[in-house]
Motif scaffolding. Structure first.
Motif, PDB file in Angstrom:
ATOM      1  N   THR A 199       0.853  -1.190   0.000  1.00  0.00           N
ATOM      2  CA  THR A 199       0.000   0.000   0.000  1.00  0.00           C
ATOM      3  C   THR A 199       0.883   1.233   0.000  1.00  0.00           C
ATOM      4  O   THR A 199       1.917   1.254   0.656  1.00  0.00           O
ATOM      5  N   THR A 200       0.457   2.252  -0.745  1.00  0.00           N
ATOM      6  CA  THR A 200       1.170   3.527  -0.732  1.00  0.00           C
ATOM      7  C   THR A 200       0.166   4.662  -0.818  1.00  0.00           C
ATOM      8  O   THR A 200      -0.948   4.493  -1.322  1.00  0.00           O
ATOM      9  N   ARG A 201       0.566   5.797  -0.317  1.00  0.00           N
ATOM     10  CA  ARG A 201      -0.239   7.004  -0.449  1.00  0.00           C
ATOM     11  C   ARG A 201       0.166   7.655  -1.768  1.00  0.00           C
ATOM     12  O   ARG A 201       1.347   7.855  -2.029  1.00  0.00           O
ATOM     13  N   LEU A 202      -0.827   7.968  -2.601  1.00  0.00           N
ATOM     14  CA  LEU A 202      -0.544   8.563  -3.909  1.00  0.00           C
ATOM     15  C   LEU A 202      -0.151  10.028  -3.757  1.00  0.00           C
ATOM     16  O   LEU A 202      -0.566  10.715  -2.820  1.00  0.00           O
ATOM     17  N   ASP A 203       0.623  10.519  -4.707  1.00  0.00           N
ATOM     18  CA  ASP A 203       1.117  11.889  -4.698  1.00  0.00           C
ATOM     19  C   ASP A 203       0.155  12.857  -5.374  1.00  0.00           C
ATOM     20  O   ASP A 203       0.570  13.781  -6.071  1.00  0.00           O
ATOM     21  N   LEU A 261     -10.640  14.998  -4.228  1.00  0.00           N
ATOM     22  CA  LEU A 261     -11.762  15.622  -3.561  1.00  0.00           C
ATOM     23  C   LEU A 261     -12.737  14.530  -3.151  1.00  0.00           C
ATOM     24  O   LEU A 261     -13.280  13.817  -4.000  1.00  0.00           O
ATOM     25  N   PHE A 262     -12.962  14.380  -1.838  1.00  0.00           N
ATOM     26  CA  PHE A 262     -13.838  13.345  -1.309  1.00  0.00           C
ATOM     27  C   PHE A 262     -15.132  13.960  -0.806  1.00  0.00           C
ATOM     28  O   PHE A 262     -15.366  15.156  -0.960  1.00  0.00           O
ATOM     29  N   PRO A 292      -8.244   1.388  -4.512  1.00  0.00           N
ATOM     30  CA  PRO A 292      -7.995   2.730  -3.972  1.00  0.00           C
ATOM     31  C   PRO A 292      -8.840   2.948  -2.720  1.00  0.00           C
ATOM     32  O   PRO A 292      -9.955   2.443  -2.610  1.00  0.00           O
ATOM     33  N   CYS A 293      -8.312   3.688  -1.770  1.00  0.00           N
ATOM     34  CA  CYS A 293      -9.025   4.007  -0.523  1.00  0.00           C
ATOM     35  C   CYS A 293      -8.903   5.495  -0.255  1.00  0.00           C
ATOM     36  O   CYS A 293      -7.820   6.057  -0.391  1.00  0.00           O
ATOM     37  N   PRO A 294      -9.985   6.146   0.176  1.00  0.00           N
ATOM     38  CA  PRO A 294      -9.927   7.584   0.432  1.00  0.00           C
ATOM     39  C   PRO A 294      -9.120   7.947   1.669  1.00  0.00           C
ATOM     40  O   PRO A 294      -8.690   9.074   1.819  1.00  0.00           O
ATOM     41  N   SER A 295      -8.918   7.008   2.558  1.00  0.00           N
ATOM     42  CA  SER A 295      -8.108   7.263   3.754  1.00  0.00           C
ATOM     43  C   SER A 295      -7.269   6.015   4.011  1.00  0.00           C
ATOM     44  O   SER A 295      -6.962   5.292   3.078  1.00  0.00           O
ATOM     45  N   PRO A 344      -5.283   9.951  -1.469  1.00  0.00           N
ATOM     46  CA  PRO A 344      -5.799   8.586  -1.348  1.00  0.00           C
ATOM     47  C   PRO A 344      -4.662   7.559  -1.257  1.00  0.00           C
ATOM     48  O   PRO A 344      -3.528   7.837  -1.641  1.00  0.00           O
ATOM     49  N   GLU A 345      -4.990   6.396  -0.733  1.00  0.00           N
ATOM     50  CA  GLU A 345      -4.048   5.288  -0.696  1.00  0.00           C
ATOM     51  C   GLU A 345      -4.415   4.292  -1.785  1.00  0.00           C
ATOM     52  O   GLU A 345      -5.586   4.156  -2.144  1.00  0.00           O
ATOM     53  N   LEU A 346      -3.417   3.597  -2.284  1.00  0.00           N
ATOM     54  CA  LEU A 346      -3.621   2.579  -3.300  1.00  0.00           C
ATOM     55  C   LEU A 346      -2.939   1.307  -2.830  1.00  0.00           C
ATOM     56  O   LEU A 346      -1.743   1.316  -2.512  1.00  0.00           O
ATOM     57  N   THR A 347      -3.705   0.224  -2.771  1.00  0.00           N
ATOM     58  CA  THR A 347      -3.154  -1.085  -2.445  1.00  0.00           C
ATOM     59  C   THR A 347      -3.157  -1.890  -3.730  1.00  0.00           C
ATOM     60  O   THR A 347      -4.182  -2.010  -4.400  1.00  0.00           O
ATOM     61  N   SER A 348      -1.989  -2.409  -4.109  1.00  0.00           N
ATOM     62  CA  SER A 348      -1.838  -3.119  -5.375  1.00  0.00           C
ATOM     63  C   SER A 348      -1.231  -4.493  -5.181  1.00  0.00           C
ATOM     64  O   SER A 348      -0.467  -4.706  -4.242  1.00  0.00           O
ATOM     65  N   ALA A 349      -1.560  -5.370  -6.119  1.00  0.00           N
ATOM     66  CA  ALA A 349      -0.981  -6.712  -6.166  1.00  0.00           C
ATOM     67  C   ALA A 349      -0.359  -6.886  -7.542  1.00  0.00           C
ATOM     68  O   ALA A 349      -1.034  -6.738  -8.566  1.00  0.00           O
ATOM     69  N   VAL A 350       0.948  -7.178  -7.578  1.00  0.00           N
ATOM     70  CA  VAL A 350       1.675  -7.315  -8.842  1.00  0.00           C
ATOM     71  C   VAL A 350       2.265  -8.716  -8.921  1.00  0.00           C
ATOM     72  O   VAL A 350       2.958  -9.165  -8.004  1.00  0.00           O
TER      73      VAL A 350
END
Length: 181
Positions: free
Chosen positions: A24-28, A32-33, A59-62, A41-47
């Motif tokens: 998970t990382t916080r996007l740069d 607007l929520f 994606p998560c707003p918090s 927002p935070e994004l959790t990814s699976a690669v």
């Protein structure tokens, strides 16, 4: 070498699903929520390590919760239907041998070409989301081995970390005032 000087072994996998890196990382970017709140927002990814394909992203707003991480597992393992407005190139039928999967589950007949994989092993950091009861129970239920990365070793999940760098750069390039230095 890793940040602290220890040598590291690059992740290797020979087939899709053998090893998947999750983080998970916080996007740069600011989004607007609800109620006019601006936040990153935070994004959790699976690669997937073998295919270098993004299997799922949530994606998560918090702050990401354990249920969001469990949703990521479900997103990876489920084929999504192709939508009517999508180009024909995304229909998986012409490119993949689909007779056997279609015979097992007829819902796959109209599936999109987005990869869906039930991973054997996922590599996660030791964040509370990934060591939570909900996430570990979801992994156990799906038969996925969750392997924690060594502490303070971002190189253990280098593929997903690089994916985040790319995603952030792709978002930023569309923001007013941003320019490549």
């Amino acid at each position: 070498m890793s940040v602290d000087g220890r040598a590291f072994t690059p992740a290797t996998a020979l087939r899709p699903g053998e090893q998947v890196q999750v983080d998970t990382t916080r996007l740069d970017v600011l989004a607007l929520f609800d109620a006019g709140r601006l936040a990153r927002p935070e994004l959790t990814s699976a690669v997937d390590v073998a295919a270098r394909a993004i299997l799922a992203a949530v994606p998560c707003p918090s702050a990401t919760k354990a249920v969001d991480a469990a949703l990521l597992l479900a997103e990876m393992a489920v084929a999504h239907p192709a939508r009517p407005m999508w180009p024909d190139i995304l229909d998986h039928a012409p490119a993949l041998p689909h007779q056997r999967p279609t015979a097992l589950d007829e819902r796959l007949a109209g599936a999109a070409a987005r990869p869906f994989v039930l991973p054997e092993t996922i590599v996660v950091n030791r964040g509370k989301v990934f060591v939570s009861v909900a996430f570990t129970a979801a992994c156990e239920h799906l038969g996925i081995s969750a392997q924690p990365a060594p502490p303070r070793a971002p190189t253990a999940k280098g593929i997903v970390e690089r994916t985040f760098d790319t995603a952030n750069a792709l978002f930023r390039q569309h923001l007013p005032g941003w320019r490549l230095l």
